[in-house]
Design an enzyme around this catalytic site. Structure first.
Site, PDB file in Angstrom:
ATOM      1  N   ASN A 127      51.355  71.649  87.476  1.00 34.61           N
ATOM      2  CA  ASN A 127      51.732  70.734  88.558  1.00 34.61           C
ATOM      3  C   ASN A 127      50.508  70.323  89.382  1.00 34.61           C
ATOM      4  OD1 ASN A 127      53.561  69.204  90.076  1.00 34.61           O
ATOM      5  ND2 ASN A 127      53.916  70.858  91.539  1.00 34.61           N
ATOM      6  N   ASP A 152      55.657  71.843  78.112  1.00 27.29           N
ATOM      7  CA  ASP A 152      56.785  71.344  78.896  1.00 27.29           C
ATOM      8  C   ASP A 152      57.446  70.235  78.086  1.00 27.29           C
ATOM      9  OD1 ASP A 152      58.539  70.227  80.668  1.00 27.29           O
ATOM     10  OD2 ASP A 152      57.094  69.925  82.288  1.00 27.29           O
TER      11      ASP A 152
END
Length: 264
Positions: free
Chosen positions: A10, A153
């Protein structure tokens, strides 16, 4: 043993200020696959860009400040490749693979999508191209006597056990029937969901929790970070853990590292 971690950081610069550097210094992983690094190499401090004891390979997106994947490894890769032969996606910072002895490891950041928007169309185009690539990758690896591990992801919860509020998300990106069906096709095409094979009972273990509300405290999460391996490697997996932070305040990303140990 070979230990591999995958984590969506992130934003690597932000994560470095919140605890990523300390985690990197303590991890027992041999290989780390990262997603959403959102940084050019020159934007990173030396302790993040070139940490002692690690070989680092980063594939940033051509769109500054977006996406980006990386592979950090204690052993130097024999070869590194950016992208999967896609004219649309190879410079988007979404796929990086590295060859080691008898093993190809990849870091994937699949588009998240958004129903009814161009972002979902982009996700569907990516899935179509990438699904075909994965099939070819497995075939090539089999012919060469190699194993494949695609970490990352995937932005899809495969089954109801993979997200807390599955009923409310049946029409949302990440849990659409067509996305789940595509993932089933990938698995039926010669890959194994390693964490689920070691933890056949749900719910979870979740790897992403929204920063909004009390999602983390209530463990209202999604399992969207996977290790997909060819069967020979998957059979050698001995343990799989989600390195969930002890408290909300100690998180350095909205995802947690998913770490699997394989017998060599």
């Amino acid at each position: 043993m070979l230990t591999v971690s995958t984590v969506n950081v992130n934003g690597l610069r932000a994560a470095a200020k919140k605890g990523f550097v300390e985690w990197l210094g303590e991890t027992g992983a041999d290989i780390i696959c990262m997603q959403e690094t959102r940084a050019e190499p020159e934007q990173l401090t030396a302790e993040v860009r070139e940490p002692e004891g690690w070989h680092t390979n980063l594939a940033p997106s051509s769109a500054k400040g977006r996406s980006g994947v990386a592979i950090y490894s204690r052993a130097e890769p024999q070869a590194v490749r950016v992208g999967f032969g896609s004219s649309e996606f190879d410079d988007s910072g979404r796929y990086l693979e590295a060859d080691f002895a008898g093993l190809t490891v990849a870091s994937l950041y699949l588009p998240s999508g958004e129903v009814g928007t161009d972002r979902q169309d982009e996700k569907e185009r990516f899935m179509k191209e990438f699904g075909e690539y994965l099939a070819g990758l497995r075939e090539r690896a089999t012919s060469q006597g190699r194993e494949v591990l695609v970490c990352g992801d995937w932005n899809i919860a495969h089954q109801e056990a993979d997200l807390k509020n599955w009923k409310a998300n049946r029409k949302n990106a990440g849990f659409l029937p067509e996305e789940r069906s595509w993932m089933t096709d990938v698995l039926n095409g010669g890959y194994v969901d390693v964490v689920r094979s070691l933890h056949p009972e749900g719910p979870g273990p979740y790897s992403w929790w929204s920063y909004r509300g009390k999602a983390f405290d209530n463990d209202s999460g999604w399992r969207i970070d996977y290790h997909f391996a060819t069967p020979g490697l998957a059979d050698r997996a001995t343990s799989a853990v989600v390195e969930r932070a002890p408290t909300y305040a100690e998180r350095w990303s909205d995802h947690a590292p998913v770490t699997v140990t394989y017998a060599r």
